[in-house]
Design a protein around this motif. Structure first.
Motif, mmCIF file in Angstrom:
data_model
loop_
_atom_site.group_PDB
_atom_site.id
_atom_site.type_symbol
_atom_site.label_atom_id
_atom_site.label_comp_id
_atom_site.label_asym_id
_atom_site.label_seq_id
_atom_site.Cartn_x
_atom_site.Cartn_y
_atom_site.Cartn_z
ATOM 1 N N CYS A 58 -1.158 -72.998 -18.566
ATOM 2 C CA CYS A 58 -0.925 -72.553 -20.064
ATOM 3 C C CYS A 58 -0.615 -71.160 -20.351
ATOM 4 O O CYS A 58 0.095 -70.469 -21.026
ATOM 5 N N PHE A 59 -1.649 -70.339 -19.729
ATOM 6 C CA PHE A 59 -1.556 -68.847 -19.948
ATOM 7 C C PHE A 59 -0.347 -68.253 -19.241
ATOM 8 O O PHE A 59 0.121 -67.462 -19.824
ATOM 9 N N VAL A 60 -0.207 -68.765 -17.917
ATOM 10 C CA VAL A 60 1.061 -68.081 -17.566
ATOM 11 C C VAL A 60 2.209 -68.543 -18.005
ATOM 12 O O VAL A 60 3.213 -67.731 -18.241
ATOM 13 N N LEU A 61 2.501 -69.937 -18.386
ATOM 14 C CA LEU A 61 3.738 -70.000 -18.967
ATOM 15 C C LEU A 61 4.014 -69.733 -20.481
ATOM 16 O O LEU A 61 4.954 -69.508 -20.680
ATOM 17 N N CYS A 62 2.952 -69.530 -21.144
ATOM 18 C CA CYS A 62 2.992 -69.044 -22.455
ATOM 19 C C CYS A 62 3.339 -67.484 -22.852
ATOM 20 O O CYS A 62 4.283 -67.125 -23.196
ATOM 21 N N GLY A 110 3.794 -66.907 -26.820
ATOM 22 C CA GLY A 110 2.478 -66.719 -26.308
ATOM 23 C C GLY A 110 1.402 -67.015 -27.264
ATOM 24 O O GLY A 110 0.218 -67.377 -26.706
ATOM 25 N N LEU A 111 1.690 -66.795 -28.467
ATOM 26 C CA LEU A 111 0.487 -67.003 -29.494
ATOM 27 C C LEU A 111 0.051 -68.447 -29.253
ATOM 28 O O LEU A 111 -1.283 -68.886 -29.627
ATOM 29 N N PHE A 112 0.922 -69.458 -28.922
ATOM 30 C CA PHE A 112 0.558 -70.849 -28.908
ATOM 31 C C PHE A 112 -0.496 -71.124 -27.830
ATOM 32 O O PHE A 112 -0.981 -72.118 -27.879
ATOM 33 N N ASN A 113 -0.945 -70.271 -26.894
ATOM 34 C CA ASN A 113 -1.745 -70.282 -25.969
ATOM 35 C C ASN A 113 -3.089 -70.608 -26.569
ATOM 36 O O ASN A 113 -3.804 -71.140 -25.998
ATOM 37 N N THR A 114 -3.216 -69.816 -27.772
ATOM 38 C CA THR A 114 -4.802 -69.977 -28.149
ATOM 39 C C THR A 114 -4.835 -71.333 -28.957
ATOM 40 O O THR A 114 -5.819 -71.710 -29.173
ATOM 41 N N CYS A 115 -3.706 -72.029 -29.123
ATOM 42 C CA CYS A 115 -3.938 -73.445 -29.652
ATOM 43 C C CYS A 115 -4.068 -74.421 -28.525
ATOM 44 O O CYS A 115 -4.739 -75.444 -28.540
ATOM 45 N N THR A 149 -10.236 -66.450 -18.413
ATOM 46 C CA THR A 149 -9.436 -67.388 -17.708
ATOM 47 C C THR A 149 -9.746 -67.080 -16.244
ATOM 48 O O THR A 149 -9.631 -68.205 -15.215
ATOM 49 N N VAL A 150 -9.584 -65.935 -15.852
ATOM 50 C CA VAL A 150 -9.888 -65.646 -14.420
ATOM 51 C C VAL A 150 -11.170 -66.222 -13.887
ATOM 52 O O VAL A 150 -11.696 -66.656 -12.815
ATOM 53 N N ILE A 195 -6.927 -75.839 -14.203
ATOM 54 C CA ILE A 195 -5.635 -75.672 -13.737
ATOM 55 C C ILE A 195 -4.690 -75.684 -14.885
ATOM 56 O O ILE A 195 -3.871 -74.614 -14.997
ATOM 57 N N VAL A 196 -4.849 -76.630 -15.760
ATOM 58 C CA VAL A 196 -3.981 -76.706 -16.716
ATOM 59 C C VAL A 196 -4.162 -75.415 -17.812
ATOM 60 O O VAL A 196 -3.156 -75.040 -18.377
#
Length: 331
Positions: A271-275, A309-314, A129-130, A266-267
C-alpha cells in the motif's frame, strides 16, 4: 508553470509549486495560481480522507489499548497509526487550507514549523513501515529470539522517530514567507532565496526523495526477498523424498498467527509503495526533466496522485482490521 500551479504538498519548491523563484530569470513576471476546479476537488476529497483516516486510525489505537496482552506486532501497528494520524492532522488540513487560500496567510513562523511537521510526518510513516518489515524478517528467520526482537523493535522505533525529526529540521531554515507585488500582491511559503543555484535545490530534493522513498523501498524489498528465500529453502528441505509435496508440513512451515501478520505487513508495504510511488516518481521526473513536464502533463494529475498518496493513511488501519480477527476493545 500554468496558472493552476500549486504549492509543494510534501517536499520543497518543485513541481507542484507556484514559486516565483522557480520561474526562469528571463520571465518578466511570475504567473500566480488560481483556485481551479481540480483544486476544489482536491480540497473536498482531502477533507473526506482526513475524516476517514482519523476515524480508522483512532479505532486502531482504541482497539490496541484494550488488548490485555500486547504483542510486538501490536506495538508496531500503534506506532504506524500514530504516524498516520500525524499525516491526518498535519499534512491533510494544511494542504486543504493552502489550496483554499491559494496563497500563504499563516505567517513566517507557521510556514517554517508546518513545513517541518509535514515532512516529519511523512518520514515517520515511511520509517515505521520499514521497522515493520525488519520485524517480520526477524520473526521468520529467527523465530525464537522473542525477547531480543522486542528490545530491537523498541530501539528501532526510537531511531525511526528521531531520524524523522532530524531529517526534517532543514525545513525550518529553508522555508520562509516570501511576498511579491507584481503582478499582484501575493504571499507564499517557499524556499525562494534559500538555494544559491538550482543544482543545490535539486540535490536537496533528491536527498529527501531517497530518504523518504528509495531507501525505505530498498530495505523493504531486501527484507521480503530474504523472507521468501528462507521459506523456499525450508520448503525444499522438508519436501518428502518421494517427490510429492507434503501439504500439511508445508502449511505448518510457519505458524498460522505468524503467517497472518506476515501477510498483513506485506500488504501494508505494498500500500505504501503503490500509493506514494507514482507521486514521488512524477516529482523525480520534474527535478531531472522539468522542460518535459511543462505543458505535457496536466496539473490535475498531480492533484490525483497526491490524493492517492494520502489514501495510504486510510489503507493502513483497514488492512490491520482485515487481518485481525479480534478487532474490538477488550478482545
Amino acid at each position: 508553470m500554468n496558472q493552476s500551479s500549486q504549492r509543494p504538498a510534501l517536499l520543497h519548491p518543485a513541481w507542484e509549486l507556484l514559486d516565483p523563484g522557480c520561474q526562469p530569470t528571463s520571465a518578466p513576471l511570475p504567473r500566480l495560481p488560481t483556485f481551479t476546479a481540480a483544486a476544489k476537488a482536491r480540497v473536498f476529497i482531502t477533507f473526506v480522507l482526513c475524516g476517514v483516516s482519523a476515524l480508522c486510525n483512532l479505532a486502531v489505537l482504541w482497539a490496541a489499548s484494550g488488548q490485555r496482552r500486547r504483542s510486538r506486532v501490536h506495538l508496531l501497528i500503534v506506532h504506524l497509526s500514530v504516524a498516520d494520524l500525524l499525516v491526518t492532522f498535519v499534512v491533510m488540513p494544511v494542504d486543504a487550507a493552502w489550496n483554499l487560500t491559494v496563497q500563504w496567510l499563516a505567517g513566517d513562523l507557521a510556514c517554517r514549523i508546518l513545513m517541518f511537521l509535514k515532512l516529519q510526518a511523512m518520514y515517520s510513516c515511511a520509517f515505521v513501515t520499514v521497522v515493520i518489515s525488519l520485524d517480520r524478517q526477524w520473526a521468520v528467520l529467527h523465530p525464537l529470539a522473542v525477547v531480543t526482537a522486542r528490545r530491537r523493535n523498541k530501539a528501532l522505533l526510537v531511531a525511526a522517530w528521531t531520524t524523522s525529526v532530524l531529517l526534517s529540521l532543514p525545513q525550518i531554515f529553508l522555508f520562509h514567507k516570501v511576498s511579491i507585488t507584481r503582478p499582484a500582491n501575493f504571499t507564499q511559503c517557499t524556499t525562494r532565496g534559500s538555494f544559491s543555484s538550482r543544482w543545490q535545490e535539486t540535490a536537496y530534493n533528491l536527498l529527501t526523495f531517497a530518504c523518504l522513498f528509495l531507501l525505505p523501498l530498498a530495505l523493504m524489498v531486501t527484507c521480503y526477498t530474504r523472507i521468501f528465500l528462507h521459506i523456499s529453502r525450508r520448503l525444499a528441505r522438508r519436501r518428502p523424498s518421494s517427490g510429492e509435496p507434503d501439504l500439511r508440513r508445508s502449511r505448518d512451515n510457519i505458524p498460522r498467527a505468524r503467517r497472518r501478520t506476515l501477510k498483513m505487513s506485506i500488504v501494508i508495504v505494498l500500500c505504501f509503495v503503490l500509493c506514494w510511488g507514482p507521486y514521488y516518481l512524477l516529482g523525480l521526473w520534474y527535478w531531472f526533466f522539468p522542460e518535459h513536464l511543462e505543458g505535457k502533463v496536466s496539473h490535475s494529475l498531480t492533484h490525483i496522485l497526491f490524493i492517492f498518496g494520502l489514501f495510504n493513511t486510510c489503507a493502513d488501519p483497514l488492512v490491520y482490521g482485515l487481518f485481525t480477527v479480534r478487532f474490538r476493545r477488550g478482545s
